[in-house]
Structures are given as C-alpha cells and as structure tokens.
Write a protein that holds these residues in place. Structure first.
Motif, PDB file in Angstrom:
ATOM      1  N   LYS A   1      60.491  41.973  28.476  1.00  0.00           N
ATOM      2  CA  LYS A   1      60.976  43.170  27.785  1.00  0.00           C
ATOM      3  C   LYS A   1      61.256  44.328  28.744  1.00  0.00           C
ATOM      4  N   GLY A   2      61.006  44.127  30.034  1.00  0.00           N
ATOM      5  CA  GLY A   2      61.223  45.190  31.009  1.00  0.00           C
ATOM      6  C   GLY A   2      60.149  46.261  30.978  1.00  0.00           C
ATOM      7  N   ILE A   3      58.954  45.930  30.502  1.00  0.00           N
ATOM      8  CA  ILE A   3      57.844  46.884  30.419  1.00  0.00           C
ATOM      9  C   ILE A   3      56.996  46.741  31.684  1.00  0.00           C
ATOM     10  N   ALA A   4      56.846  47.830  32.394  1.00  0.00           N
ATOM     11  CA  ALA A   4      56.042  47.813  33.620  1.00  0.00           C
ATOM     12  C   ALA A   4      54.558  47.726  33.267  1.00  0.00           C
ATOM     13  N   ILE A   5      53.784  47.107  34.157  1.00  0.00           N
ATOM     14  CA  ILE A   5      52.336  46.996  33.970  1.00  0.00           C
ATOM     15  C   ILE A   5      51.647  47.572  35.197  1.00  0.00           C
ATOM     16  N   GLY A   6      50.733  48.500  34.966  1.00  0.00           N
ATOM     17  CA  GLY A   6      49.969  49.095  36.053  1.00  0.00           C
ATOM     18  C   GLY A   6      48.502  48.712  35.963  1.00  0.00           C
ATOM     19  N   PHE A   7      47.869  48.540  37.127  1.00  0.00           N
ATOM     20  CA  PHE A   7      46.436  48.259  37.169  1.00  0.00           C
ATOM     21  C   PHE A   7      45.806  49.054  38.306  1.00  0.00           C
ATOM     22  N   THR A   8      44.499  48.858  38.559  1.00  0.00           N
ATOM     23  CA  THR A   8      43.793  49.735  39.496  1.00  0.00           C
ATOM     24  C   THR A   8      43.104  48.943  40.608  1.00  0.00           C
ATOM     25  N   PRO A   9      43.868  48.298  41.477  1.00  0.00           N
ATOM     26  CA  PRO A   9      43.248  47.479  42.529  1.00  0.00           C
ATOM     27  C   PRO A   9      42.734  48.323  43.687  1.00  0.00           C
ATOM     28  N   GLY A  10      41.846  47.716  44.462  1.00  0.00           N
ATOM     29  CA  GLY A  10      41.439  48.340  45.727  1.00  0.00           C
ATOM     30  C   GLY A  10      40.272  49.290  45.619  1.00  0.00           C
ATOM     31  N   VAL A  11      40.269  50.166  44.604  1.00  0.00           N
ATOM     32  CA  VAL A  11      39.274  51.230  44.573  1.00  0.00           C
ATOM     33  C   VAL A  11      37.894  50.770  44.141  1.00  0.00           C
TER      34      VAL A  11
ATOM     35  N   ASP B   1      36.501  47.732  45.017  1.00  0.00           N
ATOM     36  CA  ASP B   1      36.024  46.621  45.840  1.00  0.00           C
ATOM     37  C   ASP B   1      34.573  46.816  46.264  1.00  0.00           C
ATOM     38  N   THR B   2      34.269  47.978  46.814  1.00  0.00           N
ATOM     39  CA  THR B   2      32.928  48.226  47.343  1.00  0.00           C
ATOM     40  C   THR B   2      31.896  48.287  46.228  1.00  0.00           C
ATOM     41  N   SER B   3      32.197  49.006  45.154  1.00  0.00           N
ATOM     42  CA  SER B   3      31.213  49.144  44.077  1.00  0.00           C
ATOM     43  C   SER B   3      30.910  47.796  43.431  1.00  0.00           C
ATOM     44  N   THR B   4      31.932  46.958  43.243  1.00  0.00           N
ATOM     45  CA  THR B   4      31.698  45.650  42.643  1.00  0.00           C
ATOM     46  C   THR B   4      30.949  44.729  43.607  1.00  0.00           C
ATOM     47  N   ALA B   5      31.298  44.792  44.893  1.00  0.00           N
ATOM     48  CA  ALA B   5      30.555  44.006  45.886  1.00  0.00           C
ATOM     49  C   ALA B   5      29.100  44.438  45.937  1.00  0.00           C
ATOM     50  N   GLU B   6      28.851  45.735  45.834  1.00  0.00           N
ATOM     51  CA  GLU B   6      27.474  46.230  45.815  1.00  0.00           C
ATOM     52  C   GLU B   6      26.719  45.714  44.592  1.00  0.00           C
ATOM     53  N   THR B   7      27.420  45.613  43.462  1.00  0.00           N
ATOM     54  CA  THR B   7      26.792  45.059  42.263  1.00  0.00           C
ATOM     55  C   THR B   7      26.413  43.600  42.483  1.00  0.00           C
ATOM     56  N   ALA B   8      27.296  42.849  43.147  1.00  0.00           N
ATOM     57  CA  ALA B   8      26.977  41.456  43.464  1.00  0.00           C
ATOM     58  C   ALA B   8      25.783  41.367  44.408  1.00  0.00           C
ATOM     59  N   ILE B   9      25.690  42.299  45.344  1.00  0.00           N
ATOM     60  CA  ILE B   9      24.532  42.348  46.249  1.00  0.00           C
ATOM     61  C   ILE B   9      23.262  42.603  45.445  1.00  0.00           C
ATOM     62  N   ALA B  10      23.332  43.558  44.522  1.00  0.00           N
ATOM     63  CA  ALA B  10      22.159  43.872  43.694  1.00  0.00           C
ATOM     64  C   ALA B  10      21.707  42.646  42.903  1.00  0.00           C
ATOM     65  N   LEU B  11      22.660  41.947  42.301  1.00  0.00           N
ATOM     66  CA  LEU B  11      22.322  40.747  41.537  1.00  0.00           C
ATOM     67  C   LEU B  11      21.764  39.654  42.445  1.00  0.00           C
TER      68      LEU B  11
ATOM     69  N   VAL C   1      33.393  32.063  46.138  1.00  0.00           N
ATOM     70  CA  VAL C   1      34.443  31.411  45.357  1.00  0.00           C
ATOM     71  C   VAL C   1      35.499  32.474  45.048  1.00  0.00           C
ATOM     72  N   GLY C   2      36.535  32.531  45.888  1.00  0.00           N
ATOM     73  CA  GLY C   2      37.575  33.544  45.752  1.00  0.00           C
ATOM     74  C   GLY C   2      37.428  34.632  46.790  1.00  0.00           C
ATOM     75  N   LEU C   3      38.030  34.424  47.960  1.00  0.00           N
ATOM     76  CA  LEU C   3      37.900  35.385  49.060  1.00  0.00           C
ATOM     77  C   LEU C   3      39.022  36.418  48.989  1.00  0.00           C
ATOM     78  N   GLY C   4      39.049  37.152  47.857  1.00  0.00           N
ATOM     79  CA  GLY C   4      39.957  38.285  47.725  1.00  0.00           C
ATOM     80  C   GLY C   4      39.298  39.530  48.280  1.00  0.00           C
ATOM     81  N   ARG C   5      39.767  40.685  47.824  1.00  0.00           N
ATOM     82  CA  ARG C   5      39.239  41.947  48.357  1.00  0.00           C
ATOM     83  C   ARG C   5      37.743  42.105  48.081  1.00  0.00           C
ATOM     84  N   ILE C   6      37.337  41.826  46.843  1.00  0.00           N
ATOM     85  CA  ILE C   6      35.931  42.007  46.491  1.00  0.00           C
ATOM     86  C   ILE C   6      35.080  40.932  47.158  1.00  0.00           C
ATOM     87  N   GLY C   7      35.545  39.676  47.101  1.00  0.00           N
ATOM     88  CA  GLY C   7      34.810  38.601  47.744  1.00  0.00           C
ATOM     89  C   GLY C   7      34.647  38.832  49.236  1.00  0.00           C
TER      90      GLY C   7
END
Length: 324
Positions: free
Chosen positions: A94-104, A106-116, A157-163
């Motif tokens: 339909k030509g509708i753009a999609i925006g998301f919030t990558p990058g910002v 990474d550290t907070s989610t990785a820290e959560t994985a460390i905590a777990l 499992v998944g060596l992206g930015r967060i991994g």
C-alpha cells in the motif's frame, strides 16, 4: 482557507509523545490511558482517516486496521525494535512506510540478559524466596550455591546488535568463551569477540549459558522445544530476551522439572503478560521478568524520540530516519 493538519493516532497515552507531536502542529488523537492497550474496537474506529499511527508493541496493525485507516495512511511508527505486530507486506503493497527503533536499546536489553544470567546461575530467585520465607537458618557451607559465570562457555543464538553486546560484556568482563549460531556466519562481528560459529546442536551441547537474541520468524517459532532442550548440558542455564514464541513453554517447563537444564531466565513470554497461574511461576529455577529489556529511562526516552521522528517524517512524505 487554511490547510488541515495531518492527523496522527497515538495508541497509548505518553505525555511526552503527545506534547512533542502537538508542538509539531499535528492533530493528535491519543488513547487516554497508559496502563492498558487500546481496545481493538477503539483502534479500528479511531484509526479512520489518519495520516499516521504511532503504536506500541502490543497493538496489532493488521489487514483489518489498515483497511479501516483507508487511503490517507502514510506511516506506521512503532515504539519498539520488533515489528512482528505489523503487517509489513501489506504496508509495503500500500506504500505505507514503517518505522521502528533499532540501536538504542542494545545495551539495556543486553544488561537485562546479564541480570537474568546471574539470577539463573546463582539461584538468586530461590535464595531470595528462601530468605523471605524464614528458611535462612544457620550458615551451611553448600547452601544456596550456584555456579560461576566467569570462564563459562556462552552460546549466542542470533549474533545481532543485542546478541553481540551481550557477548562483548560476557567476553571482556567474565572471560567467557563465545559460540554463536544463526542463518549465516558474521565474521565482522565475531572476530573481535573471538566467537566461533557452529550449528545449534553443537552450541547447545557445549554451552554453559544459552542466550537467545534471534528475531521471531516462521523458522524460529518454537525453535526451543522438546527436541532441543535435552541437547543442553544438565548444568546449563537458558536465557531468553528475544521473543516469547521462540520457546515452547510447555517443553521448557518439562525440561526444568526433569533437570535436563539447571535453570532459565525469561524476559519475554507467550502470551504477555503471562497469567499468574502459569506453571512456570511455580518453579524455583525459573526467573521471569515482565518484559523489561529496554526499561531504562534513557532508553525509553530515545525510543520515544525515534518513534516521533519516524511518524513526523512519514506524514510529510520524507524518508524515515529508521525505516523497516
């Protein structure tokens, strides 16, 4: 005659987002509550004739919503890095753009994985509950003993930015050996970490810690199941900060009860929120967070800013700063 303002539906009441869009001279229709997701019927009604939608991870932007929005809709901006809740193919058609919030986040989610990781490896939840329940008692040499994180073999499992961020912390701070798996090798990411690429089965068999950071796709749905959990070491811990449906939770429960693995730490579940009577909550070796991976003030502020920038760019037919 003055031109009408572009109209944006915001599906959750976040004062900062509302204020910033109003300052940008946008006609903002915002769902009035911040503690619940917008009801389906409200979403279908209020999306009509919108130029943009600023939504949350909990909002299904599917065929029905897109049809209700009509031909004016130019952009869907989600305040999340995940976009499984958006019908991407239909938006593109339909030509509708999609925006998301990558990058910002990474550290907070990785820290959560460390905590777990530490919660699982050091039996933290069981120890806290023991103290609260008056079971502390006299010091016993091997009471509450977990296993060391330092020097562990960590399977990503998944060596992206967060991994990669999680792997970097585990490598540099705790001298861990890093294995990783995924659809393809990533030498540019792996080499600084001295990370070794291997199959999923090899990773599960060798890792002391298995940490999941892959996206949810048809191939990763229930990737961890009754066939894969028995491949793990009985002393290993399983960490998931990716998406709940990557795990078959019945299989995880059975594996934990059978001691096919030592413990699990989950920041994501299926469904969310996980019902309080879910059997995983009964296990002393399973720690469950209420999806707090990105839950720091700095990270959520950055996510809000990007979501705002994306929706404003979209309604004015400009390239999105962070487009899917």
């Amino acid at each position: 005659m003055a031109l009408s303002k572009p109209r944006v539906l915001v599906t959750r009441y976040v004062p900062y987002i509302f204020e910033q869009l109003e300052r940008a001279h946008v006609d903002v229709d915002v769902f009035e509550r911040d503690d619940v997701a917008i009801p389906r019927e409200e979403l279908l009604r209020r999306v009509q004739a919108c130029d943009g939608i600023l939504c949350m991870l909990t909002d299904q932007i599917d065929h029905e919503v897109l049809a209700s929005a009509g031909s004016k809709l130019k952009v869907v901006s989600t305040m999340s890095v995940g976009y499984n809740h958006i019908s991407v193919d239909e938006c593109r058609a339909k030509g509708i753009a999609i925006g998301f919030t990558p990058g910002v986040l990474d550290t907070s989610t990785a820290e959560t994985a460390i905590a777990l990781t530490f919660m699982a490896k050091r039996h933290a939840m069981a120890s806290v509950n023991s103290a609260k329940n008056g079971e502390w008692g006299v010091w016993q040499p091997f009471q509450y003993c977990g296993s060391d994180v330092e020097g562990s073999t960590v399977g990503i499992v998944g060596l992206g930015r967060i991994g990669a961020k999680y792997a970097q912390i585990m490598k540099t701070a705790f001298n861990c050996r890093i294995l990783y798996t995924g659809p393809k090798e990533k030498p540019e990411v792996a080499e600084p970490l001295r990370a070794q690429f291997c199959s999923l089965n090899e990773l599960l068999g060798e890792s002391d810690i298995v940490s999941v950071h892959c996206p949810l796709t048809t191939s990763t749905r229930h990737l961890f199941n009754a066939d894969t959990f028995p491949l793990m070491k009985s002393s290993a811990v399983f960490i998931n900060t990716s998406r709940g449906p990557v795990v078959n939770q019945d299989a995880l429960y059975d594996a934990l009860v059978a001691k096919q693995l030592a413990a699990a730490g989950l920041d994501v579940t299926d469904p969310e929120p996980l019902p309080v009577d879910n059997k995983l909550f009964t296990l002393p070796n399973c720690t469950i967070f209420p999806h707090i991976g990105s839950a720091t003030i700095k990270t959520r502020q950055a996510m809000a800013d990007i979501a705002i920038q994306n929706v404003l760019a979209g309604i004015y037919n400009k390239p999105l700063p962070h487009a899917v």
